[in-house]
Design a protein around this motif. Structure first.
Motif, short mmCIF file in Angstrom:
data_model
loop_
_atom_site.label_atom_id
_atom_site.label_comp_id
_atom_site.label_asym_id
_atom_site.label_seq_id
_atom_site.Cartn_x
_atom_site.Cartn_y
_atom_site.Cartn_z
N LEU A 186 0.85 -1.19 0.00
CA LEU A 186 0.00 0.00 0.00
C LEU A 186 0.89 1.24 0.00
O LEU A 186 1.83 1.34 0.79
CB LEU A 186 -0.90 0.00 1.24
N GLU A 187 0.61 2.16 -0.91
CA GLU A 187 1.40 3.38 -1.00
C GLU A 187 0.49 4.58 -1.15
O GLU A 187 -0.53 4.52 -1.84
CB GLU A 187 2.34 3.32 -2.21
N TYR A 188 0.87 5.68 -0.47
CA TYR A 188 0.20 6.96 -0.62
C TYR A 188 1.24 7.96 -1.10
O TYR A 188 2.44 7.75 -0.95
CB TYR A 188 -0.39 7.45 0.70
N GLN A 189 0.76 9.05 -1.62
CA GLN A 189 1.65 10.09 -2.16
C GLN A 189 1.72 11.28 -1.22
O GLN A 189 0.86 11.48 -0.37
CB GLN A 189 1.14 10.54 -3.53
N GLY A 190 2.74 12.09 -1.40
CA GLY A 190 2.87 13.37 -0.72
C GLY A 190 2.91 13.25 0.79
O GLY A 190 3.55 12.38 1.35
N ALA A 191 2.18 14.17 1.43
CA ALA A 191 2.20 14.25 2.90
C ALA A 191 1.66 12.98 3.56
O ALA A 191 2.00 12.68 4.70
CB ALA A 191 1.38 15.46 3.36
N ALA A 192 0.86 12.22 2.87
CA ALA A 192 0.28 10.99 3.43
C ALA A 192 1.17 9.76 3.21
O ALA A 192 0.80 8.65 3.61
CB ALA A 192 -1.10 10.74 2.84
N ALA A 193 2.33 9.93 2.60
CA ALA A 193 3.20 8.79 2.28
C ALA A 193 3.52 7.90 3.48
O ALA A 193 3.59 6.68 3.33
CB ALA A 193 4.49 9.30 1.63
N PRO A 194 3.68 8.43 4.71
CA PRO A 194 3.98 7.55 5.85
C PRO A 194 2.77 6.76 6.39
O PRO A 194 2.94 5.84 7.20
CB PRO A 194 4.49 8.50 6.94
N MET A 195 1.57 7.11 5.97
CA MET A 195 0.37 6.48 6.54
C MET A 195 0.31 4.95 6.43
O MET A 195 -0.14 4.29 7.36
CB MET A 195 -0.91 7.08 5.95
N PRO A 196 0.75 4.33 5.35
CA PRO A 196 0.72 2.87 5.31
C PRO A 196 1.47 2.22 6.47
O PRO A 196 1.05 1.19 7.00
CB PRO A 196 1.34 2.52 3.95
N ASP A 197 2.56 2.85 6.91
CA ASP A 197 3.28 2.32 8.07
C ASP A 197 2.44 2.44 9.34
O ASP A 197 2.50 1.57 10.22
CB ASP A 197 4.62 3.03 8.26
N VAL A 198 1.66 3.50 9.43
CA VAL A 198 0.75 3.64 10.59
C VAL A 198 -0.29 2.52 10.57
O VAL A 198 -0.53 1.86 11.59
CB VAL A 198 0.05 5.02 10.60
N TRP A 199 -0.88 2.26 9.41
CA TRP A 199 -1.88 1.19 9.31
C TRP A 199 -1.26 -0.17 9.63
O TRP A 199 -1.87 -1.00 10.29
CB TRP A 199 -2.53 1.15 7.92
N ARG A 200 -0.04 -0.40 9.17
CA ARG A 200 0.62 -1.68 9.46
C ARG A 200 0.93 -1.80 10.95
O ARG A 200 0.80 -2.88 11.53
CB ARG A 200 1.89 -1.82 8.61
N ALA A 201 1.31 -0.70 11.59
CA ALA A 201 1.57 -0.72 13.04
C ALA A 201 0.28 -0.99 13.82
O ALA A 201 0.29 -1.75 14.80
CB ALA A 201 2.19 0.61 13.49
N VAL A 202 -0.82 -0.41 13.38
CA VAL A 202 -2.11 -0.66 14.03
C VAL A 202 -2.46 -2.14 13.92
O VAL A 202 -2.84 -2.78 14.91
CB VAL A 202 -3.22 0.21 13.41
N ARG A 203 -2.30 -2.69 12.74
CA ARG A 203 -2.61 -4.11 12.54
C ARG A 203 -1.72 -5.00 13.40
O ARG A 203 -2.20 -5.95 14.02
CB ARG A 203 -2.47 -4.49 11.07
#
Length: 153
Positions: free
Chosen positions: A97-114
């Motif tokens: 999962l990849e996001y662009q720009g300012a949201a680029a780190p969010m996939p790591d947040v979702w993986r940490a939550v999981r």
């Protein structure tokens, strides 16, 4: 993550079955002990049976029983049986999962939550609930919650 009523009721019903000492429990008994609407409980038990976590036993002493020992059934097993994957983002796989720009780190947040959710749910078994002996990780996280609980208007 939102815990659905189905999942909450399923875990509570499974905890009752874990305490039943290998004898089947009637849905009406589980319903009364856990204050779960019996008609809804029959649907939940049907889903658990389809997931092969419980079996139904016929006859006057029949009811529902676990298919495996309580120590072999995790809360993650029950959650997945009722609601599917523990954490998903718009039904996409978190791997890749990849996001662009300012949201680029969010996939790591979702993986940490999981990962955090998996650690808690996969380390807690029905036997832990039945004996009120939660794993240390769960007790630590519950204490952290109590220490950090916020009040909202």
């Amino acid at each position: 993550m939102r815990i659905s009523a189905r999942t909450d009721y399923a875990i509570r019903a499974m905890a009752e079955l874990a305490c039943s000492r290998d004898r089947p429990l009637k849905a009406e008994d589980i319903s009364g002990r856990q204050d779960i609407p019996v008609r809804f409980l029959f649907v939940v038990l049907g889903d658990l049976r389809q997931a092969r976590l419980v079996r139904s036993v016929r006859g006057p002493d029949g009811g529902y029983a676990l298919t495996r020992p309580p120590a072999e059934v995790t809360l993650a097993d029950v959650v997945r049986a009722m609601d599917g994957p523990l954490v998903s983002v718009r039904d996409l796989k978190l791997t890749g999962l990849e996001y662009q720009g300012a949201a680029a780190p969010m996939p790591d947040v979702w993986r940490a939550v999981r990962t955090s959710l998996r650690q808690v749910l996969e380390s807690t078994t029905l036997a832990d609930l039945a004996t009120s002996a939660l794993p240390e990780l769960v007790r630590e996280r519950a204490r952290a919650y109590d220490d950090d609980v916020r009040t909202y208007p």
